[in-house]
Design a protein around this motif. Sequence first.
Motif, PDB file in Angstrom:
ATOM      1  N   ILE A 152     -21.473  22.362  26.127  1.00  0.00           N
ATOM      2  CA  ILE A 152     -21.304  20.928  26.325  1.00  0.00           C
ATOM      3  C   ILE A 152     -22.673  20.388  26.709  1.00  0.00           C
ATOM      4  O   ILE A 152     -23.301  20.885  27.638  1.00  0.00           O
ATOM      5  CB  ILE A 152     -20.282  20.637  27.435  1.00  0.00           C
ATOM      6  CG1 ILE A 152     -18.930  21.223  27.056  1.00  0.00           C
ATOM      7  CG2 ILE A 152     -20.165  19.137  27.677  1.00  0.00           C
ATOM      8  CD1 ILE A 152     -17.927  21.204  28.179  1.00  0.00           C
ATOM      9  N   ALA A 207     -10.936  19.924  33.027  1.00  0.00           N
ATOM     10  CA  ALA A 207     -10.390  18.595  32.748  1.00  0.00           C
ATOM     11  C   ALA A 207      -9.670  18.023  33.961  1.00  0.00           C
ATOM     12  O   ALA A 207      -9.702  16.816  34.188  1.00  0.00           O
ATOM     13  CB  ALA A 207      -9.439  18.665  31.565  1.00  0.00           C
ATOM     14  N   GLN A 217     -17.007  17.132  37.530  1.00  0.00           N
ATOM     15  CA  GLN A 217     -17.662  15.951  37.003  1.00  0.00           C
ATOM     16  C   GLN A 217     -18.649  15.379  38.007  1.00  0.00           C
ATOM     17  O   GLN A 217     -19.721  14.910  37.635  1.00  0.00           O
ATOM     18  CB  GLN A 217     -16.610  14.933  36.584  1.00  0.00           C
ATOM     19  CG  GLN A 217     -15.738  15.464  35.461  1.00  0.00           C
ATOM     20  CD  GLN A 217     -14.583  14.571  35.115  1.00  0.00           C
ATOM     21  OE1 GLN A 217     -14.649  13.374  35.307  1.00  0.00           O
ATOM     22  NE2 GLN A 217     -13.513  15.155  34.591  1.00  0.00           N
ATOM     23  N   LEU A 255     -15.786  13.696  31.694  1.00  0.00           N
ATOM     24  CA  LEU A 255     -15.101  14.218  30.520  1.00  0.00           C
ATOM     25  C   LEU A 255     -13.987  13.254  30.129  1.00  0.00           C
ATOM     26  O   LEU A 255     -12.992  13.129  30.826  1.00  0.00           O
ATOM     27  CB  LEU A 255     -14.504  15.591  30.807  1.00  0.00           C
ATOM     28  CG  LEU A 255     -15.484  16.748  30.855  1.00  0.00           C
ATOM     29  CD1 LEU A 255     -14.773  18.031  31.233  1.00  0.00           C
ATOM     30  CD2 LEU A 255     -16.175  16.930  29.526  1.00  0.00           C
ATOM     31  N   ILE A 294     -13.580  13.862  24.560  1.00  0.00           N
ATOM     32  CA  ILE A 294     -14.371  15.086  24.722  1.00  0.00           C
ATOM     33  C   ILE A 294     -13.452  16.286  24.922  1.00  0.00           C
ATOM     34  O   ILE A 294     -13.678  17.348  24.344  1.00  0.00           O
ATOM     35  CB  ILE A 294     -15.356  14.961  25.909  1.00  0.00           C
ATOM     36  CG1 ILE A 294     -16.311  13.793  25.685  1.00  0.00           C
ATOM     37  CG2 ILE A 294     -16.112  16.256  26.123  1.00  0.00           C
ATOM     38  CD1 ILE A 294     -17.182  13.910  24.472  1.00  0.00           C
ATOM     39  N   ILE A 295     -12.410  16.114  25.707  1.00  0.00           N
ATOM     40  CA  ILE A 295     -11.462  17.211  25.944  1.00  0.00           C
ATOM     41  C   ILE A 295     -10.790  17.604  24.631  1.00  0.00           C
ATOM     42  O   ILE A 295     -10.610  18.796  24.360  1.00  0.00           O
ATOM     43  CB  ILE A 295     -10.436  16.823  27.036  1.00  0.00           C
ATOM     44  CG1 ILE A 295     -11.160  16.680  28.370  1.00  0.00           C
ATOM     45  CG2 ILE A 295      -9.318  17.843  27.119  1.00  0.00           C
ATOM     46  CD1 ILE A 295     -10.347  16.060  29.466  1.00  0.00           C
TER      47      ILE A 295
END
Length: 89
Positions: free
Chosen positions: A30, A63, A69, A76, A80-81
């Motif tokens: 990522i 997530a 984060q 996220l 993106i997930i």
Amino acid sequence: MTKNTPNKKVPQRMCIACRQMKDKYDLLRIVVKDGQATVDVTSKANGRGYYLCKDAKCIEKIAKHKAFQKQFGFELTEEIIEQIKNNIN
């Protein structure tokens, strides 16, 4: 291995969710650039790279917990997930 094959080390990276060291090529990268996270399928994109296991448990963990984060300085989004989930198959 044959005599002509050089012994190459496979780079190791740590998953940000489970904190286990694994081969770089077994992880999903990522990339964060200007506060925006994207999935880097080529492993060559510019920006700060973070690695994540291609495991549903690690994806759920990253997530769900906002601590990641805050710690890494990116958000996220659902998009993106979804990209991450699509790249583990």
